[in-house]
Design a protein around this motif. Structure first.
Motif, PDB file in Angstrom:
ATOM      1  N   PRO A  31       0.842  -1.202   0.000  1.00  0.00           N
ATOM      2  CA  PRO A  31       0.000   0.000   0.000  1.00  0.00           C
ATOM      3  C   PRO A  31       0.874   1.248   0.000  1.00  0.00           C
ATOM      4  O   PRO A  31       1.974   1.232   0.529  1.00  0.00           O
ATOM      5  CB  PRO A  31      -0.784  -0.116   1.308  1.00  0.00           C
ATOM      6  CG  PRO A  31       0.058  -0.983   2.173  1.00  0.00           C
ATOM      7  CD  PRO A  31       0.816  -1.907   1.255  1.00  0.00           C
ATOM      8  N   SER A  32       0.383   2.271  -0.610  1.00  0.00           N
ATOM      9  CA  SER A  32       1.087   3.555  -0.589  1.00  0.00           C
ATOM     10  C   SER A  32       0.561   4.357   0.584  1.00  0.00           C
ATOM     11  O   SER A  32      -0.591   4.227   0.984  1.00  0.00           O
ATOM     12  CB  SER A  32       0.841   4.323  -1.883  1.00  0.00           C
ATOM     13  OG  SER A  32       1.451   3.661  -2.952  1.00  0.00           O
ATOM     14  N   ARG A  33       1.417   5.194   1.108  1.00  0.00           N
ATOM     15  CA  ARG A  33       1.038   6.059   2.221  1.00  0.00           C
ATOM     16  C   ARG A  33       1.309   7.490   1.804  1.00  0.00           C
ATOM     17  O   ARG A  33       2.406   7.823   1.370  1.00  0.00           O
ATOM     18  CB  ARG A  33       1.846   5.713   3.463  1.00  0.00           C
ATOM     19  CG  ARG A  33       1.447   6.496   4.676  1.00  0.00           C
ATOM     20  CD  ARG A  33       2.098   5.888   5.920  1.00  0.00           C
ATOM     21  NE  ARG A  33       1.645   6.563   7.100  1.00  0.00           N
ATOM     22  CZ  ARG A  33       2.342   7.492   7.735  1.00  0.00           C
ATOM     23  NH1 ARG A  33       3.541   7.837   7.297  1.00  0.00           N
ATOM     24  NH2 ARG A  33       1.868   8.071   8.808  1.00  0.00           N
ATOM     25  N   VAL A  34       0.293   8.332   1.961  1.00  0.00           N
ATOM     26  CA  VAL A  34       0.395   9.741   1.630  1.00  0.00           C
ATOM     27  C   VAL A  34       0.251  10.520   2.931  1.00  0.00           C
ATOM     28  O   VAL A  34      -0.686  10.290   3.690  1.00  0.00           O
ATOM     29  CB  VAL A  34      -0.716  10.164   0.642  1.00  0.00           C
ATOM     30  CG1 VAL A  34      -0.664  11.656   0.370  1.00  0.00           C
ATOM     31  CG2 VAL A  34      -0.625   9.374  -0.648  1.00  0.00           C
ATOM     32  N   VAL A  35       1.183  11.409   3.194  1.00  0.00           N
ATOM     33  CA  VAL A  35       1.109  12.268   4.374  1.00  0.00           C
ATOM     34  C   VAL A  35       0.907  13.700   3.885  1.00  0.00           C
ATOM     35  O   VAL A  35       1.765  14.243   3.196  1.00  0.00           O
ATOM     36  CB  VAL A  35       2.393  12.163   5.236  1.00  0.00           C
ATOM     37  CG1 VAL A  35       2.293  13.085   6.442  1.00  0.00           C
ATOM     38  CG2 VAL A  35       2.633  10.724   5.663  1.00  0.00           C
ATOM     39  N   ARG A  47       1.650  21.049  -7.369  1.00  0.00           N
ATOM     40  CA  ARG A  47       2.589  20.083  -6.781  1.00  0.00           C
ATOM     41  C   ARG A  47       1.853  18.938  -6.094  1.00  0.00           C
ATOM     42  O   ARG A  47       2.245  17.782  -6.203  1.00  0.00           O
ATOM     43  CB  ARG A  47       3.541  20.789  -5.812  1.00  0.00           C
ATOM     44  CG  ARG A  47       4.647  21.545  -6.535  1.00  0.00           C
ATOM     45  CD  ARG A  47       5.612  22.198  -5.558  1.00  0.00           C
ATOM     46  NE  ARG A  47       4.997  23.282  -4.791  1.00  0.00           N
ATOM     47  CZ  ARG A  47       4.757  24.495  -5.270  1.00  0.00           C
ATOM     48  NH1 ARG A  47       5.072  24.791  -6.507  1.00  0.00           N
ATOM     49  NH2 ARG A  47       4.216  25.423  -4.519  1.00  0.00           N
ATOM     50  N   LEU A  48       0.777  19.266  -5.391  1.00  0.00           N
ATOM     51  CA  LEU A  48      -0.041  18.232  -4.745  1.00  0.00           C
ATOM     52  C   LEU A  48      -0.559  17.266  -5.800  1.00  0.00           C
ATOM     53  O   LEU A  48      -0.452  16.051  -5.649  1.00  0.00           O
ATOM     54  CB  LEU A  48      -1.196  18.874  -3.979  1.00  0.00           C
ATOM     55  CG  LEU A  48      -2.234  17.917  -3.404  1.00  0.00           C
ATOM     56  CD1 LEU A  48      -1.617  17.015  -2.345  1.00  0.00           C
ATOM     57  CD2 LEU A  48      -3.414  18.697  -2.828  1.00  0.00           C
ATOM     58  N   HIS A  49      -1.087  17.803  -6.871  1.00  0.00           N
ATOM     59  CA  HIS A  49      -1.643  16.972  -7.949  1.00  0.00           C
ATOM     60  C   HIS A  49      -0.571  16.061  -8.553  1.00  0.00           C
ATOM     61  O   HIS A  49      -0.807  14.871  -8.767  1.00  0.00           O
ATOM     62  CB  HIS A  49      -2.274  17.868  -9.016  1.00  0.00           C
ATOM     63  CG  HIS A  49      -2.888  17.110 -10.132  1.00  0.00           C
ATOM     64  ND1 HIS A  49      -4.026  16.362  -9.978  1.00  0.00           N
ATOM     65  CD2 HIS A  49      -2.506  16.956 -11.418  1.00  0.00           C
ATOM     66  CE1 HIS A  49      -4.334  15.787 -11.138  1.00  0.00           C
ATOM     67  NE2 HIS A  49      -3.425  16.134 -12.019  1.00  0.00           N
ATOM     68  N   ARG A  50       0.598  16.596  -8.818  1.00  0.00           N
ATOM     69  CA  ARG A  50       1.689  15.792  -9.388  1.00  0.00           C
ATOM     70  C   ARG A  50       2.076  14.642  -8.471  1.00  0.00           C
ATOM     71  O   ARG A  50       2.296  13.518  -8.908  1.00  0.00           O
ATOM     72  CB  ARG A  50       2.910  16.658  -9.660  1.00  0.00           C
ATOM     73  CG  ARG A  50       2.776  17.523 -10.873  1.00  0.00           C
ATOM     74  CD  ARG A  50       4.059  18.291 -11.132  1.00  0.00           C
ATOM     75  NE  ARG A  50       3.822  19.300 -12.145  1.00  0.00           N
ATOM     76  CZ  ARG A  50       4.352  20.511 -12.128  1.00  0.00           C
ATOM     77  NH1 ARG A  50       5.162  20.865 -11.156  1.00  0.00           N
ATOM     78  NH2 ARG A  50       4.084  21.368 -13.079  1.00  0.00           N
ATOM     79  N   CYS A  55       1.583   8.659  -7.040  1.00  0.00           N
ATOM     80  CA  CYS A  55       1.074   7.637  -6.135  1.00  0.00           C
ATOM     81  C   CYS A  55      -0.014   6.813  -6.824  1.00  0.00           C
ATOM     82  O   CYS A  55      -0.051   5.595  -6.699  1.00  0.00           O
ATOM     83  CB  CYS A  55       0.530   8.301  -4.875  1.00  0.00           C
ATOM     84  SG  CYS A  55       0.115   7.171  -3.573  1.00  0.00           S
ATOM     85  N   ALA A  56      -0.886   7.466  -7.568  1.00  0.00           N
ATOM     86  CA  ALA A  56      -1.980   6.774  -8.256  1.00  0.00           C
ATOM     87  C   ALA A  56      -1.448   5.822  -9.319  1.00  0.00           C
ATOM     88  O   ALA A  56      -2.045   4.778  -9.573  1.00  0.00           O
ATOM     89  CB  ALA A  56      -2.933   7.785  -8.883  1.00  0.00           C
ATOM     90  N   ASP A  57      -0.338   6.150  -9.925  1.00  0.00           N
ATOM     91  CA  ASP A  57       0.239   5.299 -10.966  1.00  0.00           C
ATOM     92  C   ASP A  57       0.732   3.962 -10.429  1.00  0.00           C
ATOM     93  O   ASP A  57       0.981   3.045 -11.189  1.00  0.00           O
ATOM     94  CB  ASP A  57       1.382   6.026 -11.678  1.00  0.00           C
ATOM     95  CG  ASP A  57       0.875   7.132 -12.593  1.00  0.00           C
ATOM     96  OD1 ASP A  57      -0.325   7.123 -12.933  1.00  0.00           O
ATOM     97  OD2 ASP A  57       1.678   7.998 -12.953  1.00  0.00           O
ATOM     98  N   PHE A  83      -8.010  12.276  -7.140  1.00  0.00           N
ATOM     99  CA  PHE A  83      -7.117  11.196  -6.728  1.00  0.00           C
ATOM    100  C   PHE A  83      -7.910  10.023  -6.148  1.00  0.00           C
ATOM    101  O   PHE A  83      -7.723   8.868  -6.542  1.00  0.00           O
ATOM    102  CB  PHE A  83      -6.120  11.737  -5.709  1.00  0.00           C
ATOM    103  CG  PHE A  83      -5.235  10.706  -5.091  1.00  0.00           C
ATOM    104  CD1 PHE A  83      -4.261  10.060  -5.833  1.00  0.00           C
ATOM    105  CD2 PHE A  83      -5.369  10.387  -3.752  1.00  0.00           C
ATOM    106  CE1 PHE A  83      -3.427   9.116  -5.259  1.00  0.00           C
ATOM    107  CE2 PHE A  83      -4.537   9.451  -3.162  1.00  0.00           C
ATOM    108  CZ  PHE A  83      -3.568   8.812  -3.913  1.00  0.00           C
ATOM    109  N   VAL A  84      -8.811  10.317  -5.224  1.00  0.00           N
ATOM    110  CA  VAL A  84      -9.627   9.271  -4.600  1.00  0.00           C
ATOM    111  C   VAL A  84     -10.435   8.530  -5.658  1.00  0.00           C
ATOM    112  O   VAL A  84     -10.491   7.294  -5.666  1.00  0.00           O
ATOM    113  CB  VAL A  84     -10.547   9.879  -3.511  1.00  0.00           C
ATOM    114  CG1 VAL A  84     -11.615   8.900  -3.062  1.00  0.00           C
ATOM    115  CG2 VAL A  84      -9.719  10.350  -2.322  1.00  0.00           C
TER     116      VAL A  84
END
Length: 124
Positions: A31-35, A47-50, A55-57, A83-84
């Motif tokens: 799993p990926s973790r985003v903080v 920058r957030l979108h990039r 992560c989505a890839d 993203f979600v």
């Protein structure tokens, strides 16, 4: 200028991603973790979108830690929603870890709390 350099440095720190090792007995998909950082606003939405796209890839489940968020504007919430939706469209899940009251309140104000998954069982 100093103010712009400092602002960009803060924006770079607004979100980090990492890969966690899979638990024993799992399929090996990590799993990926985003903080998320403290301020999510229009100045840092690109920058957030990039970072979210990277992560989505990875095509796996994602845990988003939003404990530090003290402010989130509409642009950043829309980026999070895209993203979600992408993660879920790929058949994966989003889990929210410690979403701040400020994030939940901002999302609720514009009607995105349920769509972001901030109101369900995957929100701890």
């Amino acid at each position: 200028t100093y103010a712009n350099d400092r602002h960009h440095a803060l924006q770079e720190n607004m979100m980090t991603t990492s890969k966690e090792k899979p638990a024993k007995g799992t399929t090996g998909i990590r799993p990926s973790r985003v903080v998320l950082g403290e301020v999510l606003d229009i100045d840092g939405v690109v920058r957030l979108h990039r970072r979210l796209l990277k992560c989505a890839d990875r095509k796996n489940c994602v845990t988003i830690n939003a404990a530090k968020v003290s402010r989130a504007d509409t642009a950043s919430l829309q980026a999070l929603l895209a993203f979600v939706e992408r993660i879920c469209a790929d058949g994966n899940r989003i889990s929210w870890q410690s979403p701040s009251d400020a994030l939940v309140r901002s999302a609720r104000m514009i009607g995105l709390d349920a769509r972001l998954g901030l109101t369900g069982p995957d929100c701890t």
